[in-house]
Design a protein around this motif. Sequence first.
Motif, PDB file in Angstrom:
ATOM      1  N   CYS A 226       0.812  -1.152   0.013  1.00  0.00           N
ATOM      2  CA  CYS A 226      -0.025   0.104   0.176  1.00  0.00           C
ATOM      3  C   CYS A 226       0.930   1.332   0.165  1.00  0.00           C
ATOM      4  O   CYS A 226       0.354   2.392   0.367  1.00  0.00           O
ATOM      5  CB  CYS A 226      -0.803  -0.043   1.104  1.00  0.00           C
ATOM      6  SG  CYS A 226      -2.293  -1.022   1.021  1.00  0.00           S
ATOM      7  N   SER A 227       2.277   1.091  -0.229  1.00  0.00           N
ATOM      8  CA  SER A 227       2.997   2.214  -0.092  1.00  0.00           C
ATOM      9  C   SER A 227       2.736   3.320  -1.269  1.00  0.00           C
ATOM     10  O   SER A 227       2.236   2.722  -2.431  1.00  0.00           O
ATOM     11  CB  SER A 227       4.409   1.884  -0.199  1.00  0.00           C
ATOM     12  OG  SER A 227       4.678   1.272  -1.575  1.00  0.00           O
ATOM     13  N   PRO A 228       2.987   4.421  -1.162  1.00  0.00           N
ATOM     14  CA  PRO A 228       2.797   5.613  -2.008  1.00  0.00           C
ATOM     15  C   PRO A 228       3.357   5.129  -3.342  1.00  0.00           C
ATOM     16  O   PRO A 228       3.255   5.808  -4.473  1.00  0.00           O
ATOM     17  CB  PRO A 228       3.206   6.838  -1.274  1.00  0.00           C
ATOM     18  CG  PRO A 228       3.011   6.737   0.069  1.00  0.00           C
ATOM     19  CD  PRO A 228       3.380   5.252   0.379  1.00  0.00           C
ATOM     20  N   ALA A 229       4.811   4.915  -3.163  1.00  0.00           N
ATOM     21  CA  ALA A 229       5.692   4.544  -4.563  1.00  0.00           C
ATOM     22  C   ALA A 229       6.307   3.206  -4.128  1.00  0.00           C
ATOM     23  O   ALA A 229       6.485   2.845  -2.976  1.00  0.00           O
ATOM     24  CB  ALA A 229       6.702   5.706  -4.497  1.00  0.00           C
ATOM     25  N   GLY A 230       6.676   2.651  -5.199  1.00  0.00           N
ATOM     26  CA  GLY A 230       7.655   1.452  -5.056  1.00  0.00           C
ATOM     27  C   GLY A 230       7.013   0.146  -4.739  1.00  0.00           C
ATOM     28  O   GLY A 230       7.530  -0.694  -4.064  1.00  0.00           O
ATOM     29  N   SER A 231       5.620   0.263  -4.889  1.00  0.00           N
ATOM     30  CA  SER A 231       4.801  -0.919  -4.296  1.00  0.00           C
ATOM     31  C   SER A 231       5.005  -2.062  -5.287  1.00  0.00           C
ATOM     32  O   SER A 231       5.167  -1.974  -6.468  1.00  0.00           O
ATOM     33  CB  SER A 231       3.170  -0.702  -4.477  1.00  0.00           C
ATOM     34  OG  SER A 231       2.420  -1.637  -4.350  1.00  0.00           O
ATOM     35  N   ALA A 232       4.868  -3.318  -4.487  1.00  0.00           N
ATOM     36  CA  ALA A 232       4.924  -4.404  -5.277  1.00  0.00           C
ATOM     37  C   ALA A 232       3.943  -4.838  -6.129  1.00  0.00           C
ATOM     38  O   ALA A 232       3.844  -5.721  -7.041  1.00  0.00           O
ATOM     39  CB  ALA A 232       5.303  -5.499  -4.140  1.00  0.00           C
ATOM     40  N   ARG A 233       2.843  -3.978  -6.098  1.00  0.00           N
ATOM     41  CA  ARG A 233       1.641  -4.436  -6.773  1.00  0.00           C
ATOM     42  C   ARG A 233       0.807  -3.082  -7.128  1.00  0.00           C
ATOM     43  O   ARG A 233       1.071  -2.003  -6.627  1.00  0.00           O
ATOM     44  CB  ARG A 233       0.406  -5.430  -5.884  1.00  0.00           C
ATOM     45  CG  ARG A 233       0.874  -6.555  -5.137  1.00  0.00           C
ATOM     46  CD  ARG A 233       0.008  -7.095  -4.326  1.00  0.00           C
ATOM     47  NE  ARG A 233       0.676  -8.091  -3.345  1.00  0.00           N
ATOM     48  CZ  ARG A 233       0.885  -9.506  -3.750  1.00  0.00           C
ATOM     49  NH1 ARG A 233       0.758  -9.885  -4.916  1.00  0.00           N
ATOM     50  NH2 ARG A 233       1.513 -10.172  -2.925  1.00  0.00           N
ATOM     51  N   THR A 234       0.124  -3.326  -8.370  1.00  0.00           N
ATOM     52  CA  THR A 234      -0.496  -2.043  -8.800  1.00  0.00           C
ATOM     53  C   THR A 234      -1.693  -1.579  -7.951  1.00  0.00           C
ATOM     54  O   THR A 234      -2.366  -0.684  -7.768  1.00  0.00           O
ATOM     55  CB  THR A 234      -0.838  -2.234 -10.132  1.00  0.00           C
ATOM     56  OG1 THR A 234      -1.596  -3.178 -10.569  1.00  0.00           O
ATOM     57  CG2 THR A 234       0.519  -2.247 -10.936  1.00  0.00           C
ATOM     58  N   GLU A 235      -2.324  -2.710  -7.510  1.00  0.00           N
ATOM     59  CA  GLU A 235      -3.405  -2.610  -6.848  1.00  0.00           C
ATOM     60  C   GLU A 235      -3.294  -2.588  -5.139  1.00  0.00           C
ATOM     61  O   GLU A 235      -2.672  -3.798  -4.759  1.00  0.00           O
ATOM     62  CB  GLU A 235      -4.632  -3.737  -7.084  1.00  0.00           C
ATOM     63  CG  GLU A 235      -5.850  -3.486  -6.472  1.00  0.00           C
ATOM     64  CD  GLU A 235      -6.623  -4.704  -6.380  1.00  0.00           C
ATOM     65  OE1 GLU A 235      -7.835  -5.056  -5.982  1.00  0.00           O
ATOM     66  OE2 GLU A 235      -6.191  -5.670  -7.213  1.00  0.00           O
ATOM     67  N   PRO A 236      -3.798  -1.894  -4.418  1.00  0.00           N
ATOM     68  CA  PRO A 236      -3.428  -1.890  -2.888  1.00  0.00           C
ATOM     69  C   PRO A 236      -4.227  -3.128  -2.345  1.00  0.00           C
ATOM     70  O   PRO A 236      -5.109  -3.470  -2.820  1.00  0.00           O
ATOM     71  CB  PRO A 236      -3.766  -0.669  -2.402  1.00  0.00           C
ATOM     72  CG  PRO A 236      -4.822  -0.145  -3.197  1.00  0.00           C
ATOM     73  CD  PRO A 236      -4.310  -0.520  -4.628  1.00  0.00           C
ATOM     74  N   VAL A 237      -3.773  -3.767  -1.494  1.00  0.00           N
ATOM     75  CA  VAL A 237      -4.488  -4.627  -0.539  1.00  0.00           C
ATOM     76  C   VAL A 237      -6.059  -3.987  -0.018  1.00  0.00           C
ATOM     77  O   VAL A 237      -6.810  -4.702  -0.244  1.00  0.00           O
ATOM     78  CB  VAL A 237      -3.574  -5.133   0.637  1.00  0.00           C
ATOM     79  CG1 VAL A 237      -4.494  -6.129   1.363  1.00  0.00           C
ATOM     80  CG2 VAL A 237      -2.547  -6.187   0.137  1.00  0.00           C
ATOM     81  N   VAL A 238      -5.814  -3.083   0.625  1.00  0.00           N
ATOM     82  CA  VAL A 238      -7.312  -2.115   0.883  1.00  0.00           C
ATOM     83  C   VAL A 238      -6.987  -0.911   0.378  1.00  0.00           C
ATOM     84  O   VAL A 238      -5.897  -0.242   0.304  1.00  0.00           O
ATOM     85  CB  VAL A 238      -7.273  -2.369   2.394  1.00  0.00           C
ATOM     86  CG1 VAL A 238      -8.522  -1.715   2.864  1.00  0.00           C
ATOM     87  CG2 VAL A 238      -7.294  -3.780   2.892  1.00  0.00           C
ATOM     88  N   SER A 239      -7.966  -0.467   0.010  1.00  0.00           N
ATOM     89  CA  SER A 239      -8.198   1.229  -0.413  1.00  0.00           C
ATOM     90  C   SER A 239      -7.569   1.936   0.438  1.00  0.00           C
ATOM     91  O   SER A 239      -7.425   1.825   1.607  1.00  0.00           O
ATOM     92  CB  SER A 239      -9.437   1.522  -0.874  1.00  0.00           C
ATOM     93  OG  SER A 239     -10.255   1.710   0.427  1.00  0.00           O
ATOM     94  N   PRO A 240      -7.111   3.213   0.068  1.00  0.00           N
ATOM     95  CA  PRO A 240      -6.385   4.171   1.000  1.00  0.00           C
ATOM     96  C   PRO A 240      -7.778   4.548   2.059  1.00  0.00           C
ATOM     97  O   PRO A 240      -7.256   4.791   3.168  1.00  0.00           O
ATOM     98  CB  PRO A 240      -5.989   5.359  -0.050  1.00  0.00           C
ATOM     99  CG  PRO A 240      -5.476   4.603  -1.179  1.00  0.00           C
ATOM    100  CD  PRO A 240      -6.770   3.564  -1.456  1.00  0.00           C
ATOM    101  N   ALA A 241      -8.828   4.699   1.559  1.00  0.00           N
ATOM    102  CA  ALA A 241      -9.712   5.182   2.615  1.00  0.00           C
ATOM    103  C   ALA A 241     -10.152   3.962   3.600  1.00  0.00           C
ATOM    104  O   ALA A 241     -10.174   4.225   4.646  1.00  0.00           O
ATOM    105  CB  ALA A 241     -11.208   5.482   1.538  1.00  0.00           C
TER     106      ALA A 241
END
Length: 335
Positions: A226-241
């Motif tokens: 879920c990191s702002p940059a350099g994520s291992a995935r394009t889709e976060p595990v859970v949304s930012p909200a």
Amino acid sequence: MRWDALPGTISVYAGRLAAPPTWTRHAEATHYAASTMKLAVLAALYRAADIGRLDLDAPATVHNRFTSAQPDAPAFSCARQQDNDDAVWDRLGDRAPLRWLAERMIVKSSNLATNLLIEHVGLAAVADLWARVGARHSVTGRGIEDFAARDAGITNLVTAADLADLLDAVATGAARSGSASPPSGPAGLAAASPPFGPAGLAAASPASGPARSGFPVGSARRQPVCSPAGSARTEPVVSPAGCAAMLDVLCAQQIRQDIAEGLPAGTRLAHKNGWVRGVRHGAAVIFPDDAPAYLLVVCTSRPVPDDQPSGRVDRSARHLVADISALVWRHRHDL
């Protein structure tokens, strides 16, 4: 005190968000999860809401009869006297929103709320959540007090590293929503800091990866999903909200023991602890006013002799977790 002289296993993970750990000690060792497994249930629930499987505001019937994870075993129930939260039990036979049950599962560690949420989200979804955050060894195989499953070898396990991965995903995801402090910098930046703590502390923490500046650090697997940059995935595990909402729940924790007891009064932290006989854990994201946020997970599993009251061992472990928390806090600028 030399920790190697203590019985059992003491695991520690400490480091900045979105970066490799600065200090680990047996961070990949498995421990019985106790109530720290509720972190994975919480995240799986919010993920299910994100993808449209569940409505967190939908009411659920509060009951106390659950299907065992052991096939063909009879249904099981929770014992009210083993729970920390009367509020959920007071609604037995009534209905309550899933969102409220999730809050009670965390802030008062309600066992009944946990089993109700597992019933709705499913153990397969919790397993998928662990996989999505990169957990290597943690598993949530059954509900609380599912003794038939326990006797069949179905259990709940965590490691300090896996709990850190999960909390990192939540905290860095929340930062994307603008509701939490962002990571302190690029991965590995904190590792350039000099070793902290008394002489010999780093030596007591066997390195599981390359050492920098003489400080053993964990493996380079840290890639927050879920990191702002350099994520291992394009889709976060859970949304930012969703991450922001989870972080708010974790910050509302009412059982301020273990890691919280090692911090100055009023320090903001998002955390969950857990304990059963011989087990005491704490997992937290800590937000100092004068330093970047950091992760701290401490897991302890210690034998309890039959002739020794378990309360004495638990108090000792609780104080140990608090002491480690205080030590890391004193060196928060060096992480």
